[in-house]
Motif scaffolding. Structure first.
Motif, short mmCIF file in Angstrom:
data_model
loop_
_atom_site.label_atom_id
_atom_site.label_comp_id
_atom_site.label_asym_id
_atom_site.label_seq_id
_atom_site.Cartn_x
_atom_site.Cartn_y
_atom_site.Cartn_z
N PRO A 127 0.84 -1.21 0.00
CA PRO A 127 0.00 0.00 0.00
C PRO A 127 0.87 1.26 0.00
CG PRO A 127 0.09 -0.95 2.21
CD PRO A 127 0.85 -1.88 1.31
N ILE A 128 0.60 2.17 -0.91
CA ILE A 128 1.30 3.44 -1.00
C ILE A 128 0.25 4.55 -0.92
CG2 ILE A 128 2.88 4.89 -2.33
CD1 ILE A 128 4.19 2.31 -1.57
N THR A 129 0.43 5.49 -0.01
CA THR A 129 -0.56 6.54 0.17
C THR A 129 -0.54 7.52 -0.99
OG1 THR A 129 1.01 7.82 1.50
CG2 THR A 129 -0.49 6.38 2.69
N ASP A 130 -1.65 8.23 -1.17
CA ASP A 130 -1.81 9.12 -2.32
C ASP A 130 -0.75 10.20 -2.39
OD1 ASP A 130 -4.01 7.78 -3.31
OD2 ASP A 130 -5.48 9.06 -2.30
N ASN A 131 -0.36 10.77 -1.23
CA ASN A 131 0.63 11.84 -1.28
C ASN A 131 2.00 11.32 -1.73
OD1 ASN A 131 0.84 10.48 1.24
ND2 ASN A 131 1.98 12.19 2.11
N VAL A 132 2.35 10.11 -1.30
CA VAL A 132 3.62 9.52 -1.75
C VAL A 132 3.53 9.16 -3.23
CG1 VAL A 132 5.21 7.58 -1.45
CG2 VAL A 132 4.23 8.68 0.56
N VAL A 133 2.40 8.63 -3.66
CA VAL A 133 2.19 8.34 -5.09
C VAL A 133 2.38 9.60 -5.92
CG1 VAL A 133 0.46 7.72 -6.82
CG2 VAL A 133 0.71 6.33 -4.76
N ALA A 134 1.81 10.71 -5.46
CA ALA A 134 1.92 11.98 -6.20
C ALA A 134 3.38 12.42 -6.32
CB ALA A 134 1.09 13.06 -5.51
N ASP A 135 4.14 12.28 -5.23
CA ASP A 135 5.55 12.65 -5.26
C ASP A 135 6.34 11.78 -6.24
OD1 ASP A 135 5.19 14.64 -3.40
OD2 ASP A 135 5.96 13.48 -1.70
N LEU A 136 6.07 10.48 -6.20
CA LEU A 136 6.79 9.55 -7.07
C LEU A 136 6.40 9.75 -8.53
CD1 LEU A 136 6.61 6.32 -4.87
CD2 LEU A 136 8.59 7.79 -5.22
N ALA A 137 5.12 9.96 -8.78
CA ALA A 137 4.67 10.20 -10.16
C ALA A 137 5.27 11.48 -10.71
CB ALA A 137 3.15 10.25 -10.20
N SER A 138 5.36 12.51 -9.88
CA SER A 138 5.96 13.77 -10.30
C SER A 138 7.43 13.60 -10.63
CB SER A 138 5.78 14.82 -9.20
OG SER A 138 6.45 16.02 -9.52
N GLU A 139 8.13 12.84 -9.79
CA GLU A 139 9.55 12.58 -10.04
C GLU A 139 9.71 11.79 -11.33
OE1 GLU A 139 13.28 13.52 -8.91
OE2 GLU A 139 11.53 13.96 -7.68
N GLY A 140 8.83 10.80 -11.53
CA GLY A 140 8.88 10.01 -12.75
C GLY A 140 8.63 10.85 -13.99
N ASN A 141 7.64 11.74 -13.94
CA ASN A 141 7.36 12.61 -15.07
C ASN A 141 8.56 13.48 -15.42
OD1 ASN A 141 4.75 11.68 -15.41
ND2 ASN A 141 3.84 13.24 -14.07
N ARG A 142 9.22 13.98 -14.39
CA ARG A 142 10.36 14.87 -14.60
C ARG A 142 11.52 14.13 -15.28
NH1 ARG A 142 14.75 16.56 -11.86
NH2 ARG A 142 14.41 15.11 -10.13
N LEU A 143 11.65 12.83 -14.97
CA LEU A 143 12.78 12.05 -15.48
C LEU A 143 12.38 11.13 -16.64
CD1 LEU A 143 14.50 11.17 -12.09
CD2 LEU A 143 15.29 12.82 -13.79
N GLY A 144 11.12 11.21 -17.07
CA GLY A 144 10.68 10.39 -18.19
C GLY A 144 10.45 8.94 -17.85
N VAL A 145 10.06 8.65 -16.61
CA VAL A 145 9.79 7.28 -16.18
C VAL A 145 8.35 7.22 -15.67
CG1 VAL A 145 10.43 5.40 -14.62
CG2 VAL A 145 12.20 6.95 -15.51
N ALA A 146 7.52 6.40 -16.27
CA ALA A 146 6.11 6.32 -15.89
C ALA A 146 5.95 5.57 -14.57
CB ALA A 146 5.31 5.61 -16.98
N PHE A 147 5.17 6.16 -13.67
CA PHE A 147 4.87 5.47 -12.42
C PHE A 147 3.74 4.48 -12.67
CE2 PHE A 147 2.98 5.14 -8.11
CZ PHE A 147 4.12 4.71 -7.44
N PRO A 148 3.82 3.28 -12.09
CA PRO A 148 2.78 2.28 -12.36
C PRO A 148 1.41 2.73 -11.89
CG PRO A 148 4.28 1.55 -10.61
CD PRO A 148 4.90 2.76 -11.23
N ALA A 149 0.38 2.15 -12.50
CA ALA A 149 -1.00 2.58 -12.21
C ALA A 149 -1.48 2.12 -10.84
CB ALA A 149 -1.93 2.05 -13.31
N GLY A 150 -0.99 0.97 -10.39
CA GLY A 150 -1.46 0.45 -9.10
C GLY A 150 -2.86 -0.11 -9.19
N ARG A 151 -3.36 -0.56 -8.04
CA ARG A 151 -4.68 -1.20 -7.98
C ARG A 151 -5.43 -0.66 -6.79
NH1 ARG A 151 -0.64 -3.93 -9.51
NH2 ARG A 151 -0.67 -5.33 -11.30
N ASP A 152 -6.72 -0.43 -6.94
CA ASP A 152 -7.53 0.03 -5.83
C ASP A 152 -7.81 -1.12 -4.86
OD1 ASP A 152 -7.79 2.71 -6.65
OD2 ASP A 152 -9.32 2.14 -8.09
N LYS A 153 -7.80 -2.33 -5.40
CA LYS A 153 -8.01 -3.50 -4.55
C LYS A 153 -6.68 -4.24 -4.39
CE LYS A 153 -12.82 -4.37 -5.85
NZ LYS A 153 -13.78 -5.37 -6.37
N ARG A 154 -6.63 -5.02 -3.33
CA ARG A 154 -5.43 -5.80 -3.10
C ARG A 154 -5.28 -6.88 -4.18
NH1 ARG A 154 -5.62 -6.48 3.44
NH2 ARG A 154 -7.65 -7.37 3.04
#
Length: 359
Positions: free
Chosen positions: A328-355
């Protein structure tokens, strides 16, 4: 209410490795670092997991951490080696150092390796687990940037400086200990600050020396040592053994991972590896570990306790659970990682709402 998504360990490792390679790091170094961060998430030590990626990347891109270190290992006596981490990621120097300690122990019964010119090495248990996988007993010391006072002082001087240790089990779980000298790991205060959550009273002081439950103010202030004077004394030992003895920074010299962007950290580590069959056969050692475990499980339990567990056993169970269900990764951490990925050209995975096992 805290929300987030679930991610498979493999997709987080792939993302982390790609991010680090985007900073100029080799695949040979990027993959183990990503593995180490996700291992922390798997074991439930989220404060030392993928949430740290943006912070590490910032230091790499500012040249405070060497993306392509030339790590040097020098054998200084029969059972002792010194490692120069060349200001690279502490994960790299530490993995090399524990491997060297195991090599020396295989030859001499015990191996001791000191590391200087290193940086933050993540979760200390990583290296205890590395030794356990090779079949060795281990101890791991490190110092860190000032976070707690000397006993009687009112300003930070000693690091949180965790100590870790590992002992292979027989047919049961191994012993894995990893704890900081603070009442709570500083990384957990940082994670609470990132989430906007308060912390319990008695863990930290703000920058003015006042008790606080505000995680952001605590992170900028002073962490309190666990056990009062005892935690301070152990923190002193970590600084002397990891810093003074190895040739690394010490006595307040280690630069802050979070706040100092002027110089390399010069963290010091000390790794011990010990053959478990020095005093008896490996069969006898394993049998004694099994006996200890069985006696421990049979002990009378305190009120409200369902099971007595060996240090490291709860984390092992959490790892098994998260390998099945996802991390489980919280939304704020996901946002930080996705932003870092966008900046460096690396897509952050979509993840799943369910386990994962409920999908």
């Amino acid at each position: 209410m805290e929300t987030g998504k679930y991610y498979a360990a493999g997709e987080l490792i792939a993302f982390g490795a790609a991010i680090f390679m985007a900073t100029g790091m080799s695949a040979a170094h990027a993959a183990p670092i990503a593995n180490g961060l996700v291992k922390a998430n798997l074991r439930g030590i989220d404060s030392h997991g993928v949430s740290r990626i943006p912070m590490y990347v910032e230091r790499l891109q500012k040249g405070l951490v060497n993306a392509r270190p030339d790590v040097k290992v020098v054998e200084v006596s029969g059972a002792v080696s010194s490692v120069d981490g060349d200001n690279g990621m502490g994960f790299v120097a530490s993995q090399i150092a524990m491997g060297e300690a195991v090599r020396l122990a295989a030859k001499n019964g015990i191996g001791l390796v000191g590391v200087h010119r290193s940086t933050h090495f993540g979760m200390g248990a990583l290296y205890a687990l590395q030794a356990i996988e090779a079949g060795y007993v281990s101890m791991v010391f490190t110092n860190s940037s000032p976070a707690i006072p000397m006993w009687g002082g009112r300003t930070v001087f000693l690091g949180a400086s965790p100590i870790a240790a590992g002992i292979p089990g027989g047919k049961y779980a191994p012993y894995v200990m990893d704890m900081a000298m603070t009442v709570i790991a500083r990384g957990k205060i940082r994670l609470a600050a990132m989430r906007g959550e308060p912390i319990p009273a008695g863990l930290a002081l703000d920058s003015d020396g006042n008790p606080t439950t505000d995680a952001a103010k605590a992170f900028e202030g002073v962490c309190l040592p666990f056990g009062g004077v005892k935690g301070s004394v152990l923190g002193t030992l970590m600084d002397l053994m990891s810093g003074v003895l190895t040739g690394a920074g010490f006595g307040g010299d280690v630069k802050s991972l979070y706040f100092d962007h002027t110089q390399a950290q010069n963290v010091g580590h000390l790794f011990f590896a010990i053959k478990p069959d020095l005093f008896m056969s490996l069969t006898d050692f394993n049998g004694r570990m099994d006996t200890f475990y069985e006696r421990m499980k049979a002990l009378p339990r305190a009120a409200g306790v369902d099971e007595i567990m060996l240090p490291g056993e709860p984390e092992q169970r959490r790892e098994e659970e998260r390998l099945r269900q996802g991390i489980p990764i919280t939304d704020n951490v996901v946002a930080d990682l996705a932003s870092e990925g966008n900046r460096l050209g690396v897509a952050f995975p979509a993840g799943r709402d369910k386990r994962l096992d409920a999908a």
